[in-house]
Design a protein around this motif. Structure first.
Motif, PDB file in Angstrom:
ATOM      1  N   ILE A 252       1.106  -1.424  -0.065  1.00 23.80           N
ATOM      2  CA  ILE A 252      -0.015   0.453  -0.093  1.00 23.80           C
ATOM      3  C   ILE A 252       1.295   1.391  -0.357  1.00 23.80           C
ATOM      4  O   ILE A 252       1.789   1.229   0.896  1.00 23.80           O
ATOM      5  CB  ILE A 252      -1.128   0.508   1.506  1.00 23.80           C
ATOM      6  CG1 ILE A 252      -1.724  -1.537   1.228  1.00 23.80           C
ATOM      7  CG2 ILE A 252      -1.397   0.947   1.432  1.00 23.80           C
ATOM      8  CD1 ILE A 252      -2.367  -1.376   2.394  1.00 23.80           C
TER       9      ILE A 252
ATOM     10  N   ASN B 195      -3.793   7.226   2.555  1.00 26.65           N
ATOM     11  CA  ASN B 195      -3.876   6.106   2.991  1.00 26.65           C
ATOM     12  C   ASN B 195      -3.238   6.505   4.687  1.00 26.65           C
ATOM     13  O   ASN B 195      -3.610   4.970   5.885  1.00 26.65           O
ATOM     14  CB  ASN B 195      -2.615   5.979   2.192  1.00 26.65           C
ATOM     15  CG  ASN B 195      -3.247   4.782   0.890  1.00 26.65           C
ATOM     16  OD1 ASN B 195      -4.437   5.206   0.795  1.00 26.65           O
ATOM     17  ND2 ASN B 195      -2.172   4.523   0.557  1.00 26.65           N
TER      18      ASN B 195
ATOM     19  N   LEU C  20      -8.120  -0.553   3.144  1.00 25.87           N
ATOM     20  CA  LEU C  20      -6.990  -0.142   2.663  1.00 25.87           C
ATOM     21  C   LEU C  20      -6.407  -1.578   1.424  1.00 25.87           C
ATOM     22  O   LEU C  20      -6.253  -1.396  -0.008  1.00 25.87           O
ATOM     23  CB  LEU C  20      -5.611   0.493   2.463  1.00 25.87           C
ATOM     24  CG  LEU C  20      -6.213   1.823   3.380  1.00 25.87           C
ATOM     25  CD1 LEU C  20      -4.388   2.762   4.099  1.00 25.87           C
ATOM     26  CD2 LEU C  20      -6.136   3.167   2.174  1.00 25.87           C
TER      27      LEU C  20
ATOM     28  N   LYS D   2      -6.954  -1.755  -2.173  1.00 26.27           N
ATOM     29  CA  LYS D   2      -5.746  -2.441  -3.250  1.00 26.27           C
ATOM     30  C   LYS D   2      -6.043  -3.162  -4.087  1.00 26.27           C
ATOM     31  O   LYS D   2      -6.184  -3.842  -5.055  1.00 26.27           O
ATOM     32  CB  LYS D   2      -4.431  -2.581  -1.999  1.00 26.27           C
ATOM     33  CG  LYS D   2      -3.508  -2.908  -3.269  1.00 26.27           C
ATOM     34  CD  LYS D   2      -2.463  -1.962  -4.213  1.00 26.27           C
ATOM     35  CE  LYS D   2      -1.314  -2.762  -4.260  1.00 26.27           C
ATOM     36  NZ  LYS D   2      -0.872  -1.063  -4.937  1.00 26.27           N
TER      37      LYS D   2
END
Length: 84
Positions: free
Chosen positions: A55, A61, A76, A80
């Motif tokens: 990530i 983020n 996240l 992704k």
């Protein structure tokens, strides 16, 4: 009468103390969640690098991982994996 004033003063002191501690507890919980989110994001990038699942570290983020903690990092990761 003096005892009544003393009791009223204690109640007011308790209320003021509670009003001052409530935001402090929130800030403490938020900072703990931020540290945990940052550590999890770094660990995920270190371990995920082996499997080519990382990530990127950017402000968005970092805020998501910081505010939400573990659920934010999992969110996240899920985003992704879905959109990549």
């Amino acid at each position: 009468m003096m005892v009544l004033y003393f009791a009223l003063g204690l109640v007011l002191l308790y209320i003021i103390g509670w009003l001052l501690l409530a935001p402090l507890k929130f800030l403490l919980k938020l900072s703990l969640s931020s540290v945990l989110g940052a550590i999890l994001l770094v660990v995920l990038n270190l371990i995920g690098g082996i499997f080519r699942v990382t990530i990127p570290l950017n402000p968005l983020n970092a805020v998501i991982a910081g505010v939400l903690g573990l659920p934010g990092v999992l969110l996240l990761l899920l985003i992704k994996l879905i959109f990549h």
